[in-house]
Write a protein that holds these residues in place. Structure first.
Motif, mmCIF file in Angstrom:
data_model
loop_
_atom_site.group_PDB
_atom_site.id
_atom_site.type_symbol
_atom_site.label_atom_id
_atom_site.label_comp_id
_atom_site.label_asym_id
_atom_site.label_seq_id
_atom_site.Cartn_x
_atom_site.Cartn_y
_atom_site.Cartn_z
ATOM 1 N N ASN A 1 34.725 99.781 49.630
ATOM 2 C CA ASN A 1 33.326 99.242 49.213
ATOM 3 C C ASN A 1 32.990 99.770 47.792
ATOM 4 O O ASN A 1 32.366 101.158 48.037
ATOM 5 N N ARG A 2 32.666 99.132 46.968
ATOM 6 C CA ARG A 2 32.311 99.676 45.605
ATOM 7 C C ARG A 2 30.911 100.350 45.545
ATOM 8 O O ARG A 2 30.783 101.620 45.389
ATOM 9 N N THR A 3 30.034 99.704 46.378
ATOM 10 C CA THR A 3 28.525 99.988 46.663
ATOM 11 C C THR A 3 28.291 101.488 47.496
ATOM 12 O O THR A 3 27.780 102.279 47.026
ATOM 13 N N ARG A 4 29.146 101.415 48.465
ATOM 14 C CA ARG A 4 29.068 102.665 49.355
ATOM 15 C C ARG A 4 29.819 103.813 48.332
ATOM 16 O O ARG A 4 29.415 104.910 48.622
ATOM 17 N N TRP B 1 36.363 105.437 40.256
ATOM 18 C CA TRP B 1 36.527 103.940 41.047
ATOM 19 C C TRP B 1 38.052 103.381 40.843
ATOM 20 O O TRP B 1 38.906 103.039 41.517
ATOM 21 N N GLU C 1 32.899 104.676 37.322
ATOM 22 C CA GLU C 1 34.101 103.719 36.997
ATOM 23 C C GLU C 1 35.415 104.354 36.992
ATOM 24 O O GLU C 1 36.201 103.706 37.447
ATOM 25 N N ARG D 1 30.177 104.517 45.309
ATOM 26 C CA ARG D 1 28.839 104.832 44.367
ATOM 27 C C ARG D 1 27.962 105.649 45.161
ATOM 28 O O ARG D 1 27.458 106.591 44.605
ATOM 29 N N LYS D 2 27.385 105.153 46.353
ATOM 30 C CA LYS D 2 26.322 105.970 46.918
ATOM 31 C C LYS D 2 26.867 107.191 47.329
ATOM 32 O O LYS D 2 26.138 108.403 47.223
ATOM 33 N N THR E 1 25.833 109.999 38.572
ATOM 34 C CA THR E 1 25.237 108.576 38.478
ATOM 35 C C THR E 1 25.697 108.001 37.209
ATOM 36 O O THR E 1 25.507 106.887 36.590
ATOM 37 N N ASP F 1 27.729 98.859 59.297
ATOM 38 C CA ASP F 1 26.545 97.951 58.603
ATOM 39 C C ASP F 1 26.146 97.088 59.810
ATOM 40 O O ASP F 1 25.348 95.980 59.557
#
Length: 522
Positions: free
Chosen positions: A376-379, A400, A397, A381-382, A391, A52
């Motif tokens: 990293n939750r966002t990454r 995760w 979840e 999911r990506k 999706t 990042d």
């Protein structure tokens, strides 16, 4: 008078062969190729530390000579022309650099070690770099998403060329640091973090290349290895606590010392424990018992033996040169003092550098890294969306929760998520333990990750086998600085004909998510 440098475009050329000069104005033949090579070096360093950070390299050229009637005046130049900066912002930088040079209080020792001309050039360079940094800081404060770091000005022809490295502001500031904005007596910045140390090492590489007989050509043909530069940054960062404790960083060699101690075993056991670095008599240290003859930190095997006596509460006490006692930390440490540091030996060949209760740097098999968050939750999911087109919020979840629980496994573990988990479990049945398909919960995850081997599950969180010994063809994506678990995960993901993802939890707390997409980006 202002102008901007055009990009030079030409096919690759051999060492010692300058690029053909275009019709428009340039400073030196290698300028565009040098910037491109510097960009590649910066990308290699900072994408390993944190992708990042998004490094960007540009060149700023400032007039080096006073204007007269016999020559055409030099101009302020930027490359590339679309770098987002305006040359007008640097009009007063040269004059400001001279002012800083004349008003700075310089240490007289320099004049004993260097000639007057060498001292003058060095002081002028310090003043000019600080002036450029002031201008960049002023621009960065205007809501920019990047932080800029000025390199050392190198005179080429009639200009001072200053490499500028820009990094993502949010990513850079997300990591804890020691006190910023400090300098050694010779004007060099003190590295208050591993990231700043990496910035300084990058600029050192630029200086080496720009001071060669053919400026910039060296970086084109013999750039240093990325891992080597990151190790050099780790060494530089560990000079800071040595300096804070009143030691000579050149003789302390804390980075090498910690690596060596962490690599040693005692009667087959891994070294685990803490080393507290502070001057003897520190108000926040209490000695349990002292050594009559302090043990030098460079006596690695003796220190490793002493480390065997430490507990969760009792640590080795060292002043940076010698271990003088065993003791514990007491009271409330004032982190602003910056005179008490912790080296936490996590497991074999893995340790952390801590201050004020925060991890500033990790090292694994001699390779430093940032104290990145475990996941990293966002990454994540990506990655699920890219790999499995997954999706559904409920399924995401559940996965995760499984991964978070696995990341707490102290001895490390490996999860493999694949669309063909059932078929793969059958194919690998001779090198795993098959179980009845079961949806993983945090409790079940904690149980099945307690043994060696991978856990095989599908995107619906159903587990089919545990203790799996993965196979796969060797690829060029592995690294000798990481263990067998990490490299076997890379081989499996790279070889799998099915969509799959591996989550590697290392014993030192590092979590890596490996996908085919991430391997292609390397």
């Amino acid at each position: 008078m202002l102008s901007q440098l055009p990009l030079v475009s030409a096919p690759p050329v051999g060492f010692g062969t300058p690029l053909p000069l275009p019709d428009t104005f340039t400073i030196w033949p290698y300028q565009a190729r040098f910037r491109q090579a510097a960009q590649a070096v910066a990308s290699g360093i900072f994408e390993v530390l944190d992708e990042d950070l998004d490094p960007y390299v540009l060149l700023l050229a400032l007039p080096a000579d006073a204007e007269d009637d016999t020559t055409e005046p030099a101009v302020i130049c930027l490359e590339p022309t679309d770098c987002g900066l305006d040359g007008l912002s640097f009009e007063q930088v040269v004059e400001r650099g001279r002012f800083l040079q004349l008003t700075e209080t310089w240490q007289p020792l320099e004049r004993e070690l260097m000639s007057e001309e060498m001292v003058r050039r060095k002081q002028h360079g310090v003043g000019l770099r600080r002036a450029v940094q002031e201008a960049l800081d002023g621009l960065d404060k205007r809501g920019h998403k990047r932080l800029s770091f000025a390199g050392w000005p190198i005179k080429i022809d009639r200009h001072f060329v200053v490499p500028v490295l820009q990094l993502n502001r949010k990513a850079f500031l997300s990591y804890p640091t020691l006190h910023p904005n400090r300098f050694y007596t010779d004007g060099r910045p003190v590295a208050h973090s591993l990231l700043l140390a990496a910035v300084l090492r990058f600029h050192e590489e630029c200086v080496k290349s720009l001071t060669e007989p053919e400026p910039g050509s060296g970086l084109l043909v013999r750039p240093r290895d990325t891992d080597e530069l990151i190790r050099a940054a780790g060494k530089l960062f560990l000079d800071t606590p040595a300096q804070d404790l009143g030691m000579n960083p050149a003789t302390a060699k804390l980075f090498a010392t910690c690596n060596t101690i962490s690599s040693l075993r005692y009667e087959g056991a891994e070294g685990v424990g803490k080393l507290l670095l502070a001057r003897r008599g520190h108000p926040n240290l209490a000695e349990v018992f002292a050594l009559t003859c302090p043990t030098p930190l460079t006596d690695y095997r003796a220190v490793r033996k002493l480390l065997e006596m430490t507990t969760q509460d009792v640590s080795l006490l060292a002043d940076g040169e010698n271990v003088y006692a065993l003791g514990r930390q007491v009271g409330q440490y004032d982190a602003s003092r910056e005179d008490l540091f912790v080296i936490n030996f996590v497991t074999h060949y893995a340790w952390e550098f801590q201050h004020g209760g925060q991890v500033l740097m990790r090292a694994h098999y001699g390779q430093p890294s940032l104290p990145r968050t475990r996941l990293n939750r966002t990454r994540f999911r990506k990655d699920l969306r890219q790999t499995f087109q997954l999706t559904d919020p409920a399924k995401v979840e559940r996965l995760w929760d499984v991964v978070v629980e696995a990341s707490r496994q102290k001895h490390g573990t490996l999860l493999v998520i694949t669309t063909e988990a059932l078929a793969e479990a059958d194919r690998l049945k001779l090198q795993c333990t098959l179980i009845e398909p079961v949806p993983l919960t945090p409790l079940i995850t904690r149980l099945v990750t307690a043994i060696d081997g991978a856990v095989l599950l599908d995107p619906d969180s159903y587990c089919y086998s545990i203790g799996v010994i993965l196979d796969g063809k060797a690829s060029g994506h592995g690294t000798s600085t990481r263990g067998a678990r990490y490299n076997s995960a890379i081989r499996y993901v790279d070889s799998s004909p099915y969509p799959c993802m591996a989550i590697v939890v290392s014993e030192d707390g590092l979590v890596d998510v490996i996908t085919k997409e991430s391997l292609r980006e390397e």
